[in-house]
Motif scaffolding. Sequence first.
Motif, PDB file in Angstrom:
ATOM      1  N   SER A 146       0.847  -1.187   0.000  1.00 28.89           N
ATOM      2  CA  SER A 146       0.000   0.000   0.000  1.00 28.89           C
ATOM      3  C   SER A 146       0.889   1.246   0.000  1.00 28.89           C
ATOM      4  O   SER A 146       2.084   1.162   0.291  1.00 28.89           O
ATOM      5  CB  SER A 146      -0.874   0.008   1.255  1.00 28.89           C
ATOM      6  OG  SER A 146      -0.072   0.252   2.408  1.00 28.89           O
TER       7      SER A 146
ATOM      8  N   GLN B 120       1.055   3.453   2.194  1.00 25.51           N
ATOM      9  CA  GLN B 120       1.593   3.590   3.549  1.00 25.51           C
ATOM     10  C   GLN B 120       2.797   2.670   3.739  1.00 25.51           C
ATOM     11  O   GLN B 120       3.773   3.048   4.398  1.00 25.51           O
ATOM     12  CB  GLN B 120       0.530   3.276   4.606  1.00 25.51           C
ATOM     13  CG  GLN B 120      -0.616   4.258   4.648  1.00 25.51           C
ATOM     14  CD  GLN B 120      -1.668   4.014   3.565  1.00 25.51           C
ATOM     15  OE1 GLN B 120      -1.688   2.986   2.894  1.00 25.51           O
ATOM     16  NE2 GLN B 120      -2.541   4.988   3.378  1.00 25.51           N
ATOM     17  N   ASP B 121       2.735   1.464   3.185  1.00 28.48           N
ATOM     18  CA  ASP B 121       3.871   0.531   3.264  1.00 28.48           C
ATOM     19  C   ASP B 121       5.084   1.094   2.522  1.00 28.48           C
ATOM     20  O   ASP B 121       6.216   0.995   2.997  1.00 28.48           O
ATOM     21  CB  ASP B 121       3.510  -0.832   2.665  1.00 28.48           C
ATOM     22  CG  ASP B 121       2.437  -1.559   3.450  1.00 28.48           C
ATOM     23  OD1 ASP B 121       2.294  -1.299   4.660  1.00 28.48           O
ATOM     24  OD2 ASP B 121       1.739  -2.392   2.837  1.00 28.48           O
TER      25      ASP B 121
ATOM     26  N   ALA C  85       5.767   4.256   1.951  1.00 28.20           N
ATOM     27  CA  ALA C  85       6.301   5.366   2.744  1.00 28.20           C
ATOM     28  C   ALA C  85       7.064   4.849   3.964  1.00 28.20           C
ATOM     29  O   ALA C  85       8.127   5.378   4.306  1.00 28.20           O
ATOM     30  CB  ALA C  85       5.173   6.294   3.179  1.00 28.20           C
ATOM     31  N   ALA C  86       6.558   3.802   4.597  1.00 23.94           N
ATOM     32  CA  ALA C  86       7.216   3.260   5.793  1.00 23.94           C
ATOM     33  C   ALA C  86       8.610   2.725   5.465  1.00 23.94           C
ATOM     34  O   ALA C  86       9.521   2.813   6.290  1.00 23.94           O
ATOM     35  CB  ALA C  86       6.358   2.158   6.408  1.00 23.94           C
TER      36      ALA C  86
END
Length: 166
Positions: free
Chosen positions: A149, A151-152, A154-155
């Motif tokens: 995703s 978010q993944d 970006a993490a």
Amino acid sequence: MFTERLHHAGGATEGHASEAHAFQLLRRALRTGYTVTPTPQGGAVVTWTARRLRDGQVLEEDRSVTLTPQTPAGRLTGDVVAALVSVDQAAAPLPALRDGRPVVRVGVQLIGHGMTSRLYGHRLVVEERGRVRLTLVAHLALLAARGASPQDVAAVLLPRPAAATA
């Protein structure tokens, strides 16, 4: 190294990007809110909408930057993924020799000759300051394989904030 292709209103412009430049470009894109989509071969596509004023009208135009690795990641089998994850999660993965051939030491275990050759050959790992680390190509290929995703993505790509000390 990557081939960087910028798609803009006038067409496309192509050039080369080092791993450091590509990392910086992706981090800036994420901080700006652009969409970063990893590709299975270890590249990425950054997309956004450019807005400009023309004759009193706001025009929206799609833009993108495509990063294509000069050495593709290749097929990520379960064994390759396991080796990459073990290198990524190890406290201090070290280059080593066994029977005169290169291996990677992760904790008390070794990644065998064949797998080590594959990881180095596809430029999924590099030695830096006496340690072995995953390349940007490896990180992007793993993210694509997982169907990560935003978010993944970006993490993994954005630096983690330093822990506060009391």
